[in-house]
Design an enzyme around this catalytic site. Sequence first.
Site: not given
Length: 261
Positions: A25, A227, A230
Amino acid sequence: MDKETNIHGQFPQTPKHIFILSGQSNMAGRGGKFKHPHLNDSQWDGVVPPECQPHPSILRLSATLNWEPAREPLHHDIDTRKVCGVGPGMSFANAVRDHLGGGCLGLVPCAVGGTAIKEWDRGQQLYENMLERSKESLKTKGEIKALLWYQGESDTSSHHDAEAYKGNMERLIHNVREDLGLPSLPIIQVAIASGGEYMEKVREAQLGIDLPNVTCVDAKGLPLKEDNLHLTTEAEVSLGRMLADAFLTKFNAAPSQSSPC
C-alpha cells in the site's frame, strides 16, 4: 515541427525509460486518503503536491496495458480493493525526468495493498501480473531502468514470516531478473517505516540484502498518518525524492537533458 511530435502536435505514447513500481500500500499510495465523517467511506482528498503534478514526458501503463499520461493516483486501476491516493511514483518521476538523456519516462504501477512477500512468489497472481505488465511495457522498445519495491509491512506480524523475509526477497529479485532476461536489473528497495511486532526483523533483512545492483532507502522516520501504518502525502513526496536520489547516484549514467518524448 519538432521531429518527436506527430502531425497533431501530440507526443507519441512511447516511453524510452521504464520504471516498475511494486509492493504494497505505501507504494500504491495512501497519501491524502481519509474516512468521510458522514458517508462512512474512505476517499482521496484530491490534493496533488507540486512535486507530483503531471508532465508531458511522464506516462503510465494502465490496467488495460495502454500508455497514457501519468497522474495521481497512479495505482487507481491496479490496487482496486482500496482507495488510492498519493504515492512516491510521481515525485520520483518528476525528480529524474530531466536526468535520463531525453525521451519519455514510463511508470508501470503494480503494487497491491495488504500483500505479503509470499504472494509475490513466482507462479502467484501478483507476480505473474507484474511480469506481464513489465513485458508489455517493453513492446514500445523502451528499457526497464529499475524496479522500485516497497513492501514488507504484511510480513511483520509473524516471527516465521519475518525470519523468512530475506530469503523470499532475494528469490523475488532472482526471479524477476531471470524472467525478464535482465540479470543486472537495478532494484531499489524501501526499508519499511511501520508494521507489527517483528518490524525490525524485516527491516534488518531489507537493509542487509547484499546483491549486485540492489540498494535500499530507509523510510523510517518519515511522517505517518493517524493509523501509524501509511505514509502521509508529505512523506510520499519525500520518499519519491529519496528513490530518485538513489537511482541517479547509483544507476544512472545518462547525461542530463530536458527533452519531450
